[in-house]
Design a protein around this motif. Sequence first.
Motif, PDB file in Angstrom:
ATOM      1  N   ILE A  15       0.814  -1.212   0.000  1.00 21.43           N
ATOM      2  CA  ILE A  15       0.000   0.000   0.000  1.00 21.43           C
ATOM      3  C   ILE A  15       0.845   1.258   0.000  1.00 21.43           C
ATOM      4  CG2 ILE A  15      -1.621   1.314   1.433  1.00 21.43           C
ATOM      5  CD1 ILE A  15      -2.915  -1.317   2.163  1.00 21.43           C
ATOM      6  N   CYS A  16       2.004   1.251   0.668  1.00 21.40           N
ATOM      7  CA  CYS A  16       2.823   2.457   0.744  1.00 21.40           C
ATOM      8  C   CYS A  16       3.797   2.582  -0.416  1.00 21.40           C
ATOM      9  CB  CYS A  16       3.595   2.489   2.075  1.00 21.40           C
ATOM     10  SG  CYS A  16       2.514   2.616   3.506  1.00 21.40           S
ATOM     11  N   ALA A  17       3.691   1.695  -1.381  1.00 16.40           N
ATOM     12  CA  ALA A  17       4.672   1.699  -2.470  1.00 16.40           C
ATOM     13  C   ALA A  17       4.618   2.976  -3.282  1.00 16.40           C
ATOM     14  CB  ALA A  17       4.433   0.498  -3.386  1.00 16.40           C
ATOM     15  N   GLY A  18       3.422   3.486  -3.511  1.00 16.02           N
ATOM     16  CA  GLY A  18       3.301   4.772  -4.184  1.00 16.02           C
ATOM     17  C   GLY A  18       3.342   4.697  -5.697  1.00 16.02           C
ATOM     18  N   VAL A  19       3.064   5.825  -6.295  1.00 13.87           N
ATOM     19  CA  VAL A  19       3.100   5.972  -7.742  1.00 13.87           C
ATOM     20  C   VAL A  19       4.347   6.766  -8.096  1.00 13.87           C
ATOM     21  CG1 VAL A  19       1.940   7.005  -9.716  1.00 13.87           C
ATOM     22  CG2 VAL A  19       0.604   5.876  -7.955  1.00 13.87           C
ATOM     23  N   ALA A  20       5.031   6.360  -9.136  1.00  8.30           N
ATOM     24  CA  ALA A  20       6.246   7.068  -9.538  1.00  8.30           C
ATOM     25  C   ALA A  20       5.924   8.518  -9.851  1.00  8.30           C
ATOM     26  CB  ALA A  20       6.868   6.399 -10.754  1.00  8.30           C
ATOM     27  N   LEU A  21       6.767   9.418  -9.345  1.00  9.88           N
ATOM     28  CA  LEU A  21       6.556  10.843  -9.531  1.00  9.88           C
ATOM     29  C   LEU A  21       7.637  11.427 -10.426  1.00  9.88           C
ATOM     30  CD1 LEU A  21       5.805  11.767  -5.845  1.00  9.88           C
ATOM     31  CD2 LEU A  21       4.172  11.795  -7.711  1.00  9.88           C
ATOM     32  N   PRO A  22       7.367  12.575 -11.032  1.00 11.64           N
ATOM     33  CA  PRO A  22       8.426  13.215 -11.802  1.00 11.64           C
ATOM     34  C   PRO A  22       9.568  13.608 -10.895  1.00 11.64           C
ATOM     35  CG  PRO A  22       6.554  14.693 -11.523  1.00 11.64           C
ATOM     36  CD  PRO A  22       6.116  13.352 -11.043  1.00 11.64           C
ATOM     37  N   ALA A  23      10.737  13.779 -11.479  1.00 12.73           N
ATOM     38  CA  ALA A  23      11.878  14.211 -10.695  1.00 12.73           C
ATOM     39  C   ALA A  23      11.650  15.642 -10.241  1.00 12.73           C
ATOM     40  CB  ALA A  23      13.145  14.088 -11.523  1.00 12.73           C
ATOM     41  N   ALA A  24      12.673  16.360  -9.933  1.00  4.76           N
ATOM     42  CA  ALA A  24      12.535  17.668  -9.301  1.00  4.76           C
ATOM     43  C   ALA A  24      12.047  18.752 -10.250  1.00  4.76           C
ATOM     44  CB  ALA A  24      13.865  18.075  -8.705  1.00  4.76           C
ATOM     45  N   ALA A  25      11.184  18.422 -11.150  1.00  7.96           N
ATOM     46  CA  ALA A  25      10.551  19.376 -12.074  1.00  7.96           C
ATOM     47  C   ALA A  25      11.573  20.138 -12.906  1.00  7.96           C
ATOM     48  CB  ALA A  25       9.671  20.355 -11.302  1.00  7.96           C
ATOM     49  N   GLN A  26      12.739  19.507 -13.151  1.00  7.01           N
ATOM     50  CA  GLN A  26      13.786  20.131 -13.954  1.00  7.01           C
ATOM     51  C   GLN A  26      14.117  21.530 -13.425  1.00  7.01           C
ATOM     52  OE1 GLN A  26      15.212  18.309 -16.390  1.00  7.01           O
ATOM     53  NE2 GLN A  26      13.883  16.683 -15.705  1.00  7.01           N
ATOM     54  N   TYR A  27      14.093  21.675 -12.109  1.00  4.43           N
ATOM     55  CA  TYR A  27      14.222  22.990 -11.487  1.00  4.43           C
ATOM     56  C   TYR A  27      15.512  23.692 -11.869  1.00  4.43           C
ATOM     57  CZ  TYR A  27      14.551  26.507  -7.841  1.00  4.43           C
ATOM     58  OH  TYR A  27      14.689  27.672  -7.164  1.00  4.43           O
ATOM     59  N   THR A  28      16.628  22.973 -11.898  1.00  5.62           N
ATOM     60  CA  THR A  28      17.915  23.637 -12.006  1.00  5.62           C
ATOM     61  C   THR A  28      18.261  24.095 -13.408  1.00  5.62           C
ATOM     62  OG1 THR A  28      18.988  21.508 -12.294  1.00  5.62           O
ATOM     63  CG2 THR A  28      18.829  22.354 -10.068  1.00  5.62           C
ATOM     64  N   ASN A  29      17.622  23.593 -14.433  1.00  4.23           N
ATOM     65  CA  ASN A  29      18.078  23.873 -15.797  1.00  4.23           C
ATOM     66  C   ASN A  29      17.159  24.771 -16.614  1.00  4.23           C
ATOM     67  OD1 ASN A  29      20.348  22.223 -15.479  1.00  4.23           O
ATOM     68  ND2 ASN A  29      19.116  20.393 -15.894  1.00  4.23           N
ATOM     69  N   GLU A  30      15.895  24.886 -16.220  1.00 10.70           N
ATOM     70  CA  GLU A  30      14.942  25.513 -17.128  1.00 10.70           C
ATOM     71  C   GLU A  30      14.469  26.894 -16.721  1.00 10.70           C
ATOM     72  OE1 GLU A  30      11.695  22.925 -17.837  1.00 10.70           O
ATOM     73  OE2 GLU A  30      12.937  21.255 -18.437  1.00 10.70           O
ATOM     74  N   TYR A  31      14.735  27.326 -15.507  1.00  8.45           N
ATOM     75  CA  TYR A  31      14.130  28.566 -15.032  1.00  8.45           C
ATOM     76  C   TYR A  31      14.941  29.802 -15.432  1.00  8.45           C
ATOM     77  CZ  TYR A  31      12.122  32.038 -11.946  1.00  8.45           C
ATOM     78  OH  TYR A  31      11.519  33.167 -11.454  1.00  8.45           O
ATOM     79  N   VAL A  32      14.256  30.813 -15.993  1.00  6.67           N
ATOM     80  CA  VAL A  32      14.858  32.110 -16.304  1.00  6.67           C
ATOM     81  C   VAL A  32      14.079  33.143 -15.499  1.00  6.67           C
ATOM     82  CG1 VAL A  32      15.330  33.818 -18.091  1.00  6.67           C
ATOM     83  CG2 VAL A  32      15.503  31.373 -18.615  1.00  6.67           C
ATOM     84  N   PRO A  33      14.747  33.891 -14.619  1.00 16.53           N
ATOM     85  CA  PRO A  33      14.032  34.808 -13.723  1.00 16.53           C
ATOM     86  C   PRO A  33      13.424  35.993 -14.453  1.00 16.53           C
ATOM     87  CG  PRO A  33      16.393  35.127 -13.526  1.00 16.53           C
ATOM     88  CD  PRO A  33      16.203  33.909 -14.391  1.00 16.53           C
ATOM     89  N   PRO A  34      12.506  36.700 -13.804  1.00 21.43           N
ATOM     90  CA  PRO A  34      11.918  37.906 -14.404  1.00 21.43           C
ATOM     91  C   PRO A  34      12.970  39.002 -14.501  1.00 21.43           C
ATOM     92  CG  PRO A  34      11.270  37.726 -12.113  1.00 21.43           C
ATOM     93  CD  PRO A  34      11.980  36.449 -12.451  1.00 21.43           C
ATOM     94  N   LYS A  35      12.699  39.992 -15.347  1.00 26.45           N
ATOM     95  CA  LYS A  35      13.684  41.057 -15.565  1.00 26.45           C
ATOM     96  C   LYS A  35      12.983  42.401 -15.684  1.00 26.45           C
ATOM     97  CE  LYS A  35      17.447  42.460 -18.662  1.00 26.45           C
ATOM     98  NZ  LYS A  35      18.205  42.101 -19.895  1.00 26.45           N
ATOM     99  N   GLY A 232      -1.935  12.119 -11.569  1.00 27.57           N
ATOM    100  CA  GLY A 232      -2.348  10.824 -11.042  1.00 27.57           C
ATOM    101  C   GLY A 232      -1.736  10.566  -9.681  1.00 27.57           C
ATOM    102  N   GLY A 233      -0.504  11.036  -9.457  1.00 26.55           N
ATOM    103  CA  GLY A 233       0.147  10.863  -8.172  1.00 26.55           C
ATOM    104  C   GLY A 233      -0.598  11.569  -7.057  1.00 26.55           C
ATOM    105  N   ALA A 234      -1.125  12.760  -7.343  1.00 25.42           N
ATOM    106  CA  ALA A 234      -1.863  13.511  -6.330  1.00 25.42           C
ATOM    107  C   ALA A 234      -3.149  12.783  -5.943  1.00 25.42           C
ATOM    108  CB  ALA A 234      -2.183  14.913  -6.842  1.00 25.42           C
ATOM    109  N   TYR A 235      -3.873  12.280  -6.942  1.00 23.47           N
ATOM    110  CA  TYR A 235      -5.108  11.550  -6.634  1.00 23.47           C
ATOM    111  C   TYR A 235      -4.807  10.197  -5.979  1.00 23.47           C
ATOM    112  CZ  TYR A 235      -8.463  14.777  -8.606  1.00 23.47           C
ATOM    113  OH  TYR A 235      -9.258  15.872  -8.808  1.00 23.47           O
ATOM    114  N   TYR A 236      -3.671   9.610  -6.327  1.00 23.90           N
ATOM    115  CA  TYR A 236      -3.258   8.375  -5.656  1.00 23.90           C
ATOM    116  C   TYR A 236      -3.053   8.643  -4.161  1.00 23.90           C
ATOM    117  CZ  TYR A 236      -0.324   4.503  -4.124  1.00 23.90           C
ATOM    118  OH  TYR A 236       0.186   3.445  -3.428  1.00 23.90           O
ATOM    119  N   ALA A 237      -2.343   9.718  -3.848  1.00 21.67           N
ATOM    120  CA  ALA A 237      -2.085  10.064  -2.452  1.00 21.67           C
ATOM    121  C   ALA A 237      -3.388  10.345  -1.712  1.00 21.67           C
ATOM    122  CB  ALA A 237      -1.156  11.273  -2.375  1.00 21.67           C
TER     123      ALA A 237
END
Length: 457
Positions: A15-35, A232-237
């Motif tokens: 029951i606690c095995a869970g559903v595979a989730l995405p990694a860290a949302a590609q946080y470190t490579n894709e974000y460009v801040p506002p300017k 799907g992971g959110a509804y699984y939880a």
Amino acid sequence: MIRNSRLTAMLCTVICAGVALPAAAQYTNEYVPPKLTHRGTTSKAIAGSGTVVVQVQVNPNGSHKALRVIRSSNPANDAAALDIAQNSSYRPAHRGTTAVSSFYDFTLRFTGKSVAASQQSGGSGSTSGVSGQIDRMIRAGNYTGAKAKAQSALESNSGDPVLNSQLGAANYFLNDPVAAAQAFSQVSNVPHVYAQVAANSYVQAAQKLANTNPTQAMAYAQKAVSLAPNSGGAYYALGAAELANHQSAAAVTDLTKARQMVFADRKSDRKSRVNVDSELYAAQKAAGDSAGAQTTLAEIKRLDPNNPAVGRLQANTYLMQGQAAEKAGNFPQAISAFEQAASVAGGDQQVLVTAYASAAFATNQMIQAQKSPATVSDYGKMKAYADKAVAAGPNDAEANYAEGIALAGQYIVGGKSDASLKGQALSALSKAKSEAQAAGNMTIAINVDNFIKQYLQ
């Protein structure tokens, strides 16, 4: 009676095995801040020299709002700073090619009656200020440093949404989803840049707490669904939390949604599909939907016919039923459910030990609850289950503990005349204590000592 800790562990195996989730949302490579693209002007009076940092929310369409003064060395300039920030123009932050909501920390330096050159910064993607420093630490993978700096900054500004979100992100990347969820829960509206990390944190925290703190698990799962309604992971939880809170009908509904989303995702692997089906099966059984449960079980077998956990699914259903009946004081029903769990174990040693040890302890509870005096035959019934538990797990602490209690019961109600029974009871209890200590289970070890002092000395 000792609480059967293996029962909780067995329930968590599937029951606690869970559903595979995405990694860290590609946080470190894709974000460009506002300017800042154009600094505005103000009709407000400038009181003199000083520095003011204004937090500006920049929306994906380029619209913006000057929210508040983060800090100021000359509060008399705050109104002018807010006015300038509101009258300025900004380029929105981007994640990949998609514009996203974010915060921009606009630093304005006043010299006399004028404003010095603008300082570029960006709040949740900032390049200056405390939140900017934390952001850069997270991007660089220095999560421990980011956590420490966020905690320090929050000491003087505990309600700051960006700092709390950054603390949540740092905890998430440090593999502490419960601490991450706790930090994110301090934020009424999680900044968009952190939304995916927050949703993942809530999902994983809910899964981790489902059996130990189901109420909190439910709260976190609901937050996950709010942030990621198409996950799907959110509804699984959420479904798992509802099942842990004995809301089986709601669990079936939400786990069915989770299943639809997971199976519709071509990237979802077999493990994720089996996990969500496994939880759905447990919910359907709890809700009394036998036909639906059998259909789901058949699908699990098709997905992974050689998975040993398939047999445990059926056993876990009966173990949960037995646990619920035992808690309600219906010991005959509990024993029957534990027997059924053993009958579908298919030779799984862990299931057999758990089922028979649970039946033995439930029998002991029934003996204690009955109005008539206990007999040797009563404890003989307990011993019969304990014998089966020991046969399945000769070196199992709980099995030997149950065996020792049954033997001691026969010795005591038999008039304490059979020294051999006493010796056998002490031997089984001593073995249970040694095995418990070796496994770090001090609860059984302490209970054994107390039992011996109370009944066998």
